[in-house]
Design an enzyme around this catalytic site. Structure first.
Site, short mmCIF file in Angstrom:
data_model
loop_
_atom_site.label_atom_id
_atom_site.label_comp_id
_atom_site.label_asym_id
_atom_site.label_seq_id
_atom_site.Cartn_x
_atom_site.Cartn_y
_atom_site.Cartn_z
N PHE A 1 -1.30 0.30 -5.02
CA PHE A 1 -1.13 -1.09 -5.48
C PHE A 1 -1.32 -1.22 -6.99
O PHE A 1 -0.83 -2.17 -7.59
CB PHE A 1 -2.13 -2.02 -4.76
CG PHE A 1 -3.52 -1.98 -5.33
CD1 PHE A 1 -3.86 -2.73 -6.45
CD2 PHE A 1 -4.51 -1.18 -4.76
CE1 PHE A 1 -5.14 -2.68 -6.98
CE2 PHE A 1 -5.78 -1.12 -5.30
CZ PHE A 1 -6.09 -1.87 -6.41
N LYS B 1 8.25 3.83 -0.74
CA LYS B 1 7.40 3.04 0.16
C LYS B 1 6.27 2.49 -0.72
O LYS B 1 5.27 3.16 -0.96
CB LYS B 1 6.86 3.94 1.28
CG LYS B 1 6.41 3.22 2.56
CD LYS B 1 5.39 2.14 2.36
CE LYS B 1 3.99 2.64 2.16
NZ LYS B 1 3.04 1.56 1.79
N GLU C 1 1.81 -2.25 0.24
CA GLU C 1 2.10 -3.52 0.91
C GLU C 1 1.35 -4.68 0.26
O GLU C 1 1.55 -5.83 0.61
CB GLU C 1 1.78 -3.41 2.42
CG GLU C 1 0.31 -3.18 2.78
CD GLU C 1 -0.10 -1.69 2.72
OE1 GLU C 1 0.38 -0.96 1.83
OE2 GLU C 1 -0.94 -1.29 3.55
N SER D 1 -5.49 6.87 -2.87
CA SER D 1 -6.89 7.30 -2.79
C SER D 1 -6.99 8.72 -2.21
O SER D 1 -6.07 9.19 -1.53
CB SER D 1 -7.66 6.31 -1.90
OG SER D 1 -7.07 6.28 -0.63
N CYS E 1 -6.52 4.46 -12.15
CA CYS E 1 -6.97 5.80 -11.77
C CYS E 1 -7.53 6.55 -12.96
O CYS E 1 -8.23 7.55 -12.80
CB CYS E 1 -5.82 6.58 -11.18
SG CYS E 1 -4.47 6.71 -12.33
N GLU F 1 -15.84 6.46 -5.57
CA GLU F 1 -14.90 5.76 -6.46
C GLU F 1 -14.99 4.27 -6.13
O GLU F 1 -14.65 3.86 -5.02
CB GLU F 1 -13.46 6.25 -6.23
CG GLU F 1 -12.49 5.55 -7.15
CD GLU F 1 -11.03 5.91 -6.92
OE1 GLU F 1 -10.62 6.10 -5.75
OE2 GLU F 1 -10.29 5.98 -7.91
P1 NAD Z 1 -4.41 3.77 -0.88
O1 NAD Z 1 -4.67 5.21 -0.70
O2 NAD Z 1 -5.14 2.80 -0.02
O3 NAD Z 1 -2.84 3.46 -0.62
C1 NAD Z 1 -1.84 4.21 -1.25
C2 NAD Z 1 -0.60 4.20 -0.36
O4 NAD Z 1 -0.94 4.79 0.90
C3 NAD Z 1 -0.07 2.82 -0.06
O5 NAD Z 1 1.34 2.85 -0.13
C4 NAD Z 1 -0.57 2.53 1.34
O6 NAD Z 1 0.32 1.70 2.07
C5 NAD Z 1 -0.64 3.91 1.96
N1 NAD Z 1 -1.73 4.00 2.95
C6 NAD Z 1 -2.92 3.35 2.94
N2 NAD Z 1 -3.66 3.70 4.01
C7 NAD Z 1 -2.93 4.61 4.70
C8 NAD Z 1 -3.18 5.35 5.90
N3 NAD Z 1 -4.31 5.22 6.59
N4 NAD Z 1 -2.23 6.20 6.32
C9 NAD Z 1 -1.09 6.35 5.62
N5 NAD Z 1 -0.80 5.66 4.49
C10 NAD Z 1 -1.70 4.80 4.03
O7 NAD Z 1 -4.61 3.45 -2.42
P2 NAD Z 1 -4.59 2.03 -3.16
O8 NAD Z 1 -5.79 1.27 -2.79
O9 NAD Z 1 -3.26 1.39 -2.99
O10 NAD Z 1 -4.67 2.51 -4.68
C11 NAD Z 1 -5.88 2.80 -5.32
C12 NAD Z 1 -6.19 4.27 -5.24
O11 NAD Z 1 -5.14 5.03 -5.84
C13 NAD Z 1 -7.43 4.66 -6.03
O12 NAD Z 1 -8.15 5.61 -5.29
C14 NAD Z 1 -6.89 5.28 -7.31
O13 NAD Z 1 -7.74 6.19 -7.95
C15 NAD Z 1 -5.68 5.95 -6.77
N6 NAD Z 1 -4.72 6.21 -7.82
C16 NAD Z 1 -4.63 7.49 -8.28
C17 NAD Z 1 -3.75 7.78 -9.30
C18 NAD Z 1 -3.63 9.17 -9.82
O14 NAD Z 1 -2.77 9.38 -10.63
N7 NAD Z 1 -4.41 10.12 -9.39
C19 NAD Z 1 -2.96 6.77 -9.86
C20 NAD Z 1 -3.08 5.48 -9.35
C21 NAD Z 1 -3.97 5.21 -8.33
#
Ligand code: NAD
Length: 496
Positions: A150, A174, A177, A227, A282, A381
């Site tokens: 997000f 994808k 959401e 994450s 991130c 985190e």
């Molecule tokens: P998230 O992991 O909750 O979601 C990321 C994606 O995974 C979304 O599209 C979501 O729909 C999907 N998703 C969520 N739960 C899932 C599940 N159980 N099974 C399958 N798919 C699932 O992350 P977020 O809250 O959207 O974003 C924040 C996180 O992203 C933080 O941990 C941040 O550090 C990380 N991030 C990392 C970088 C990097 O470059 N390393 C960059 C941006 C964000």
């Protein structure tokens, strides 16, 4: 009134038919503004079928024509920054200047992809054997997918799709959401730029859509940013299903401040890197490691700057920090602050007590001093506007702390000593390093990626590694009959 947010397949907005949908909020007001379709397997499958057809056509389209589309996309995107930033702010909450900054950083990736003809050049060895030439080419994978978080609803998709499309693949996005609308704006721009239908698609969804992507036999590769627990899951499931996967995870970025640092410079950097975008980056700094007697002046300088940071609706040009993404996440961050204080950290500034707008998902900025490594505010985190200060006696202790942390996305050192900075760069086990630069996100012609629990797989994202990720190498060894032996007299001498 809420807006329905659809998928995008075959070059147009496509309403879902899974019967599932989810709410989208404006985090600054707390109101629901949209309802996003959540795809099931059938919707994903339709998108893959359209993308498969498009990929076959697109890979045989000349590099010159592909580059033409990329240049037009770049121009359209640059002309749409204000409109797109408004969409980001309305669903993510970050202030407009931040939203524009995110688009600018994404644009860099499109510009890099405009040079795809250069990036895809192979090698050629003439006369590797007598009459034998050997050369290498890179070819696209076919249909590839990107699953994005997000916190950067435009930049992270552009990290992926610019290079994926430039190299001749069809790309299925994808998005998160939580802020899905920007993806449809990008899809429309691609269409206006002349990209054939089906080369860029959007499948909205949650875990169900993600699992369908991970299991679909016709998707060759998956890029993920999010994450760490989900990154690990994506990597393990995707590779088990035979896909190429790069999965970037979470972070706990440390900023090391040595006693000789310019304290004002370090404090300015800490405030912008810890609290910008409400800490939902991130590459945000979430731990300041203060070595020796710099700790007191550093904490004072950071604390003195915090009240000046204006928190409010991201559309207000005076706001410097917006709300968090959801009510639940805001409450989770607030609970981390409670845990930190209960465990013995000193709340120099407590964001829970801040005077912030009561509508929406706002939380003030927090500075926790005397944090120790076993506290949850250090181990987890938090992904919110919370900066922890850990005091250490020496450089060696500080580097040991950073290197023992499982996350290893970004880090920075603040010092006036070039030798110390160089030693840090050598010692630190982290993928992206800043020297007096708090958020060292590489420019687009390098690649972005952390180490350890911040990245699963071996390919960093965008730049040269992005080109490599979205293509596979082929080496051709060729021998032609000696023209002197031709049945037609071509006039070649026979002595060669
Ligand atoms: P998230 O992991 O909750 O979601 C990321 C994606 O995974 C979304 O599209 C979501 O729909 C999907 N998703 C969520 N739960 C899932 C599940 N159980 N099974 C399958 N798919 C699932 O992350 P977020 O809250 O959207 O974003 C924040 C996180 O992203 C933080 O941990 C941040 O550090 C990380 N991030 C990392 C970088 C990097 O470059 N390393 C960059 C941006 C964000």
């Amino acid at each position: 009134m809420t807006t329905r947010i659809t998928h995008w397949t075959d070059g147009s907005a496509t309403p879902g038919d899974s019967g599932r949908s989810g709410p989208v909020f404006n985090p600054a007001t707390g109101e629901q503004t949209g309802e996003v379709d959540l795809a099931g397997r059938d919707e994903l499958d339709r998108a893959v079928r359209s993308a498969t057809e498009a990929a076959a056509f697109w890979r045989s389209t000349s590099l010159a024509r592909r580059t033409g589309v990329l240049f037009r996309f770049r121009e359209l995107l640059a002309a749409s920054i204000d409109d797109l930033a408004a969409i980001i702010t309305s669903e993510h909450g970050k202030v407009l200047s931040d939203a524009k900054g995110e688009i600018q950083r994404g644009l860099e990736n499109v510009e890099y992809a405009c040079g795809v003809a250069e990036h895809m050049k192979g090698g050629y060895s003439e006369q590797a054997g007598t009459g034998v030439d050997v050369y290498s080419i890179r070819q696209p994978l076919g249909v590839v997918a990107g699953i994005t978080p997000f916190n950067f609803p435009v930049m992270v998709p552009l990290w992926m799709c610019a290079n994926a499309i430039a190299t001749g693949n069809a790309f299925i996005l994808k998005p998160s959401e939580k802020d899905p609308s920007a993806s449809l704006f990008l899809a429309d721009l691609w269409k206006k730029a002349g990209l054939p239908d089906g080369v860029f698609s959007v499948v909205q969804g949650d875990k169900e859509a993600v699992d369908a992507i991970l299991e679909h036999p016709d998707i060759a590769a998956v890029s993920f940013v999010g994450s760490t627990p989900i990154a690990r899951y994506i990597y393990e499931t995707g590779t088990r299903n035979g896909k190429r996967v790069q999965a970037l995870g979470g972070a706990k970025n440390h900023m090391l401040v040595l006693p000789d640092a310019d304290v004002d410079m370090a404090a300015d950097a800490a405030v912008s890197a810890a609290y910008g975008a409400a800490g939902e980056r991130c590459m945000a700094i979430s731990v300041a490691v203060a070595v020796g007697d710099v700790a007191d002046p550093l904490v004072d300088a950071i604390a003195a700057r915090m009240p000046k940071l204006r928190i409010g609706d991201g559309t207000d040009p005076d706001s410097e920090m917006g709300p968090l993404i959801t009510r639940e996440h805001r409450d989770k961050v607030a609970d981390y602050i409670r845990q930190g204080v209960e465990a013995g950290a000193t709340a120099v500034v407590d964001g829970r007590e801040a005077d912030v707008p009561s509508d929406g998902f706002f939380l003030g900025t927090t500075l926790l001093d005397r944090v120790s490594p076993e506290m949850t505010v250090y181990t987890d985190e938090i992904f919110g506007p919370v900066l922890c200060v850990v005091r250490q006696d020496s450089y060696d202790e500080a580097i040991a702390l950073i290197n023992s942390n499982p996350f290893a996305n970004g880090t920075a050192i603040f010092t006036r000593d070039g030798g110390a900075a160089r030693q840090f760069q050598f010692d630190v086990e982290v993928g992206m390093v800043g020297v007096n630069v708090p958020i060292p996100v590489p420019v687009s012609y390098y690649s972005f990626g952390g180490w350890k629990a911040s990245l699963f797989g071996d390919a960093h994202m965008y730049g040269p590694e992005g080109i490599a990720f979205y293509t596979r190498g082929k080496v051709v060894t060729s021998r032609w009959p000696d023209p002197a032996t031709s049945t037609i007299d071509l006039g070649f001498p026979t002595h060669r």
